[in-house]
Scaffold this motif. Structure first.
Motif, short mmCIF file in Angstrom:
data_model
loop_
_atom_site.label_atom_id
_atom_site.label_comp_id
_atom_site.label_asym_id
_atom_site.label_seq_id
_atom_site.Cartn_x
_atom_site.Cartn_y
_atom_site.Cartn_z
N TRP A 85 0.82 -1.21 0.00
CA TRP A 85 0.00 0.00 0.00
C TRP A 85 0.86 1.26 0.00
O TRP A 85 0.63 2.19 -0.79
N LEU A 86 1.85 1.32 0.87
CA LEU A 86 2.63 2.54 1.05
C LEU A 86 3.34 2.96 -0.23
O LEU A 86 3.16 4.08 -0.72
N CYS A 87 4.13 2.06 -0.80
CA CYS A 87 4.89 2.43 -1.98
C CYS A 87 3.98 2.59 -3.20
O CYS A 87 4.23 3.44 -4.06
N GLY A 88 2.92 1.80 -3.24
CA GLY A 88 1.97 1.94 -4.34
C GLY A 88 1.33 3.32 -4.37
O GLY A 88 1.20 3.94 -5.43
N ARG A 89 0.97 3.83 -3.18
CA ARG A 89 0.36 5.16 -3.14
C ARG A 89 1.41 6.24 -3.40
O ARG A 89 1.13 7.27 -4.02
N ALA A 90 2.63 6.01 -2.93
CA ALA A 90 3.71 6.97 -3.22
C ALA A 90 3.97 7.05 -4.72
O ALA A 90 4.20 8.13 -5.27
N LYS A 91 3.95 5.90 -5.39
CA LYS A 91 4.14 5.88 -6.85
C LYS A 91 3.03 6.67 -7.54
O LYS A 91 3.27 7.38 -8.53
N ALA A 126 8.69 1.34 3.46
CA ALA A 126 8.79 2.80 3.26
C ALA A 126 10.22 3.23 2.95
O ALA A 126 10.46 3.97 1.99
N THR A 127 11.16 2.76 3.74
CA THR A 127 12.53 3.26 3.59
C THR A 127 13.18 2.78 2.29
O THR A 127 14.12 3.41 1.80
N GLN A 128 12.67 1.68 1.72
CA GLN A 128 13.23 1.17 0.48
C GLN A 128 12.40 1.55 -0.75
O GLN A 128 12.67 1.08 -1.86
N CYS A 129 11.40 2.41 -0.55
CA CYS A 129 10.56 2.88 -1.66
C CYS A 129 11.13 4.20 -2.17
O CYS A 129 11.11 5.21 -1.45
#
Length: 341
Positions: free
Chosen positions: A175-181, A214-217
């Motif tokens: 969810w986190l990296c997907g929304r950041a993308k 998060a830290t690796q996104c």
């Protein structure tokens, strides 16, 4: 340094102006505001009598009430005119709890499925896209292009805090990296507006703030720490002692304290605010207080608020200006020049 104020859009024009003027005089650099409902009609919120009723952005999935964004745009525009930047939280994870804050996401997915179901991802991505492409009623600026006023967007306020099992399993559905993308794809690769985590899992004690998801996104720029500790006297160096570890865990991302507060029920804010702020400044971490409250217009005592004892009123006997000045004079532990320059 700056402050959170989640109900700023609900205040009258006069009260908004007074509060923003106070913060500007104190030397505030950033204010965090939320895309959320405001009850208005004289409702007393943390000592402020709210005049503006603001609807939820979505009362039907995918249908957006731009009146909500208009209300936020008005205060972001006012902040910008005073040289204060904004962090905008596009949604509050507490809405998923099903209490008085519940919304269409809570009703359809609840606190766990929201972070694991593709149809929930798609619905939230539509919200992100709408917010970023919105053009302000007052600012006349398209938000995704308004980097002079908007420092960052949170992914959400305290994502996964309603169900920390999701972040404790390192956000297995992405969810986190997907929304950041999604944010970065709409903002554009070279846009200086930052993407912040919003305080994953809530308070740092829940062990989700620095998860690798998060830290690796690469699309996430800022790691937001939410931490509410005890007094500085009972835990000296509580901020400066942890800062180096936070930075080492951040994957090279910038770290800031997005929420912290003094328990005014147990401590005198006149001395405790300065003590903790000095320790934060020693750590060199930018920070936003929860919350510097507008001058009181209705009955409220933060020290007796069972769920939120952290509020400190402006124009009171606590020297907020000295704390702001101390932050401005502190040396940062990381290079923020590309963000605030």
């Amino acid at each position: 340094m700056g402050s959170n104020l989640y109900f700023l859009p609900g205040m009258s024009d006069q009260d908004q102006d007074a509060y923003i003027n106070d913060l500007a005089q104190y030397g505030a650099k950033v204010v965090r505001v939320w895309v959320n409902q405001q009850f208005g009609g004289g409702h007393c919120e943390k000592g402020s009598k709210l005049q503006n009723s603001v609807p939820q952005l979505e009362t039907t999935l995918g249908k957006f009430n731009d009146q909500t964004l208009d209300a936020v745009d008005k205060v972001v525009n006012k902040l910008a005119q005073k040289g204060i930047k904004a962090i905008i939280s596009p949604h509050d994870a507490n809405s998923l709890l099903g209490d008085y804050r519940k919304d269409v996401y809570s009703q359809k997915w609840g606190k766990s499925s929201f972070y694991t179901s593709q149809d929930a991802f798609d619905a939230y991505d539509r919200r992100i896209e709408h917010i970023l492409n919105y053009t302000g009623k007052y600012s006349k600026k398209q938000w995704k292009s308004w980097g002079d006023a908007i420092m960052a967007f949170d992914l959400q306020n305290e994502p996964m805090s309603p169900d920390t099992s999701v972040c404790k399993s390192n956000d297995s559905k992405g969810w986190l990296c997907g929304r950041a993308k999604k944010f970065r794809s709409v903002l554009g690769a070279d846009n200086k507006i930052q993407i912040a985590t919003g305080g994953i899992g809530g308070d740092i004690s829940h062990d989700c703030t620095f998860i690798k998801a998060a830290t690796q996104c690469k699309e996430i720029d800022l790691i937001a720490v939410h931490r509410y500790g005890g007094s500085e006297g009972s835990n000296p160096g509580q901020w400066s002692g942890g800062a180096k570890e936070w930075i080492s865990q951040s994957g090279g991302k910038l770290v800031f304290i997005e929420e912290w507060g003094v328990d005014t029920g147990s401590n005198n804010p006149k001395t405790e605010l300065l003590a903790q702020a000095n320790d934060i400044n020693k750590a060199g971490i930018p920070n936003l207080y929860w919350q510097f409250l507008p001058k009181k217009t209705c009955s409220y005592d933060p020290s007796k608020d069972s769920g939120d004892k952290f509020g400190i009123f402006v124009e009171g006997d606590t020297d907020i200006a000295a704390v702001m000045k101390g932050a401005s004079n502190a040396n940062a532990a990381q290079d923020w020049s590309k963000v605030v320059g």
